[in-house]
Design a protein around this motif. Structure first.
Motif, short mmCIF file in Angstrom:
data_model
loop_
_atom_site.label_atom_id
_atom_site.label_comp_id
_atom_site.label_asym_id
_atom_site.label_seq_id
_atom_site.Cartn_x
_atom_site.Cartn_y
_atom_site.Cartn_z
N GLU A 155 0.85 -1.20 0.00
CA GLU A 155 0.00 0.00 0.00
C GLU A 155 0.89 1.25 0.00
N GLY A 156 0.37 2.29 -0.54
CA GLY A 156 1.12 3.54 -0.55
C GLY A 156 1.24 4.10 -1.96
N ARG A 157 1.55 5.37 -2.03
CA ARG A 157 1.67 6.06 -3.30
C ARG A 157 3.03 5.73 -3.94
N PRO A 158 3.05 5.47 -5.24
CA PRO A 158 4.32 5.12 -5.89
C PRO A 158 5.11 6.36 -6.30
N VAL A 159 6.29 6.12 -6.81
CA VAL A 159 7.11 7.15 -7.45
C VAL A 159 7.01 6.94 -8.95
N LEU A 160 6.71 8.00 -9.68
CA LEU A 160 6.51 7.93 -11.13
C LEU A 160 7.76 8.47 -11.83
N LEU A 161 8.30 7.68 -12.75
CA LEU A 161 9.54 8.03 -13.45
C LEU A 161 9.29 8.10 -14.95
N ALA A 162 9.81 9.14 -15.59
CA ALA A 162 9.59 9.30 -17.03
C ALA A 162 10.71 10.13 -17.64
N CYS A 163 10.88 9.98 -18.94
CA CYS A 163 11.75 10.87 -19.70
C CYS A 163 10.94 12.06 -20.20
N ALA A 164 11.63 13.16 -20.42
CA ALA A 164 10.97 14.33 -20.98
C ALA A 164 10.45 14.02 -22.39
N ARG A 178 17.06 12.33 -2.37
CA ARG A 178 15.97 13.31 -2.39
C ARG A 178 14.61 12.61 -2.35
N ILE A 179 14.47 11.55 -3.14
CA ILE A 179 13.18 10.86 -3.21
C ILE A 179 12.88 10.13 -1.90
N THR A 180 13.86 9.43 -1.35
CA THR A 180 13.61 8.71 -0.10
C THR A 180 13.35 9.68 1.05
N ALA A 181 13.99 10.86 1.02
CA ALA A 181 13.72 11.86 2.05
C ALA A 181 12.28 12.37 1.94
N THR A 182 11.80 12.54 0.72
CA THR A 182 10.41 12.97 0.53
C THR A 182 9.43 11.91 1.04
N LEU A 183 9.75 10.66 0.78
CA LEU A 183 8.89 9.58 1.27
C LEU A 183 8.86 9.52 2.79
N ALA A 189 15.00 3.60 -11.03
CA ALA A 189 13.96 2.66 -10.58
C ALA A 189 14.58 1.49 -9.83
N ALA A 190 15.70 0.96 -10.35
CA ALA A 190 16.36 -0.16 -9.70
C ALA A 190 16.98 0.24 -8.37
N ALA A 191 17.59 1.43 -8.32
CA ALA A 191 18.19 1.90 -7.07
C ALA A 191 17.12 2.13 -6.01
N LEU A 192 15.98 2.67 -6.40
CA LEU A 192 14.88 2.84 -5.45
C LEU A 192 14.31 1.49 -5.03
N GLY A 193 14.27 0.55 -5.94
CA GLY A 193 13.79 -0.78 -5.60
C GLY A 193 14.63 -1.44 -4.52
N GLU A 194 15.93 -1.16 -4.52
CA GLU A 194 16.81 -1.74 -3.51
C GLU A 194 16.45 -1.28 -2.09
N VAL A 195 15.84 -0.12 -1.98
CA VAL A 195 15.45 0.37 -0.66
C VAL A 195 13.93 0.26 -0.46
N GLY A 196 13.28 -0.57 -1.29
CA GLY A 196 11.88 -0.89 -1.08
C GLY A 196 10.88 0.12 -1.58
N VAL A 197 11.29 0.99 -2.51
CA VAL A 197 10.39 2.02 -3.02
C VAL A 197 9.71 1.50 -4.29
N GLN A 198 8.38 1.56 -4.33
CA GLN A 198 7.63 1.18 -5.52
C GLN A 198 7.71 2.28 -6.57
N THR A 199 7.94 1.88 -7.83
CA THR A 199 8.02 2.85 -8.91
C THR A 199 7.12 2.42 -10.06
N ARG A 200 6.77 3.39 -10.88
CA ARG A 200 6.12 3.14 -12.16
C ARG A 200 6.95 3.89 -13.21
N VAL A 201 7.43 3.17 -14.23
CA VAL A 201 8.32 3.75 -15.24
C VAL A 201 7.56 3.91 -16.55
#
Length: 337
Positions: free
Chosen positions: A221-230, A331-336, A243-255
């Motif tokens: 449960e929880g809000r994911p992190v959304l990743l995209a190119c410009a 930065r992302i993990t601090a926001t979470l 996405a892989a680096a965030l996955g190592e610390v348990g962060v869900q992403t959508r690419v």
């Protein structure tokens, strides 16, 4: 016959094409800065080719940053040329695991300023990410990976990348192994005009390995992190690395991947309600920050983070710019948190 690849792929310096890609500055602009302001390559190869070294790239990065703040190019060049050298990094005592001639573990590659985040890919607590060995740092297999890529040995490429990821984690592998090898391949393209097949095979195998690590995060449960190119940005590998680096610390992403139209990104934001949106721009042609201001304002609030050397000018209010993979993770993990 395949060229020999030196153990240290940065020894030869950077041709103007490789420097242009690394900095996100067009090659004609680099030539102009060299002719007008003396911000040019300071190294020569034995064959007489001029090359940019780490200090040259650091000055050019500062030149680009100063111009983006509104400073006149001549004044920006004067300040960039006066830039003091970085303080020397502390060298660890040699051990059986760390040879005396091994690279310094805390030094990110050229053009990626150091941050307070450990270069091993560990979160701020110092706990190694899941599946990463706690063994000490070792010399990255840059020469072996470059040789495997040059002969298009996809099996060997995958094995070396997977082994290094398992031992050291995503951030260490990205900064100490993958970026130097890609730079070496791009320099070879500049010199010979060949090697696009090598770059594509390496990119494919690296992306596959990174995607496997990103998928290892169990759904929760929880809000994911959304990743995209410009929009129109085709270089998506850094997004998969994040996405892989965030996955190592348990962060869900959508690419969403390469070339994501801003309208599509806005639609995905409304559907997913992400806690963070990260947008990557590698080329200046894709780095217009104006469309970022039109992205939807969500409730609960969503942090917009941008990365890559393509972004031009100051980001809109509330948008945060990061310079390196460790900084993006921090930065992302601090926001979470």
């Amino acid at each position: 016959m395949v060229e020999e690849t030196p153990d240290n792929v940065e020894d030869a310096g950077y041709g103007i094409g490789a420097a242009s890609r690394r900095l996100g500055v067009p090659a004609p602009t680099l030539r102009t800065w060299n002719l007008r302001y003396g911000l040019g390559p300071s190294r020569r190869t034995p064959g007489g080719h001029r090359r940019y070294d780490a200090a040259d790239l650091r000055r050019l990065t500062e030149m680009k940053r100063l111009i983006a703040t509104g400073l006149a190019p001549a004044e920006a060049a004067r300040l960039a040329l006066a830039l003091p050298p970085p303080p020397p990094a502390a060298t660890p005592e040699p051990t059986e695991e760390t040879p005396a001639d091994a690279p310094e573990t805390g030094a990110p590659p050229t053009g990626t300023p150091a941050t307070g985040t450990p270069a091993t890919g560990t979160p701020a607590t110092g706990t190694p990410p899941t599946g990463v060995s706690e063994a000490g740092p070792r010399r990255p297999p840059t020469a072996a990976l470059a040789r495997a890529a040059l002969v298009l040995d996809s099996h060997q490429v995958s094995g070396l990348v997977e082994e290094t990821l398992a031992r050291h984690g995503v951030v260490w592998t990205w900064e100490r192994l993958l970026l130097p090898v890609f730079d070496a391949i791009c320099r070879r393209q500049d010199d010979t005009g060949a090697g696009i097949d090598v770059e594509h095979l390496l990119s494919d195998r690296v992306q596959a390995a990174l995607q496997r690590r990103a998928r290892d995060v169990p759904p929760h449960e929880g809000r994911p992190v959304l990743l995209a190119c410009a929009e129109d940005e085709q270089h998506s590998l850094p997004v998969h690395a994040l996405a892989a680096a965030l996955g190592e610390v348990g962060v869900q992403t959508r690419v969403l991947g390469a070339r994501t139209p801003y309208a599509a990104l806005a639609h995905a934001m409304r559907r997913l309600g992400p806690v963070v949106v990260f947008v990557w721009s590698q080329q200046a042609i894709t780095g217009d920050t104006a469309p970022l201001a039109a992205l939807p304002r969500l409730r609960p609030a969503c942090r917009i983070v941008i990365g890559g050397l393509g972004w031009q000018g100051e980001p809109p209010p509330g948008v945060v710019r990061v310079s390196t993979l460790p900084e993006a993770v921090a930065r992302i993990t601090a926001t979470l948190a």
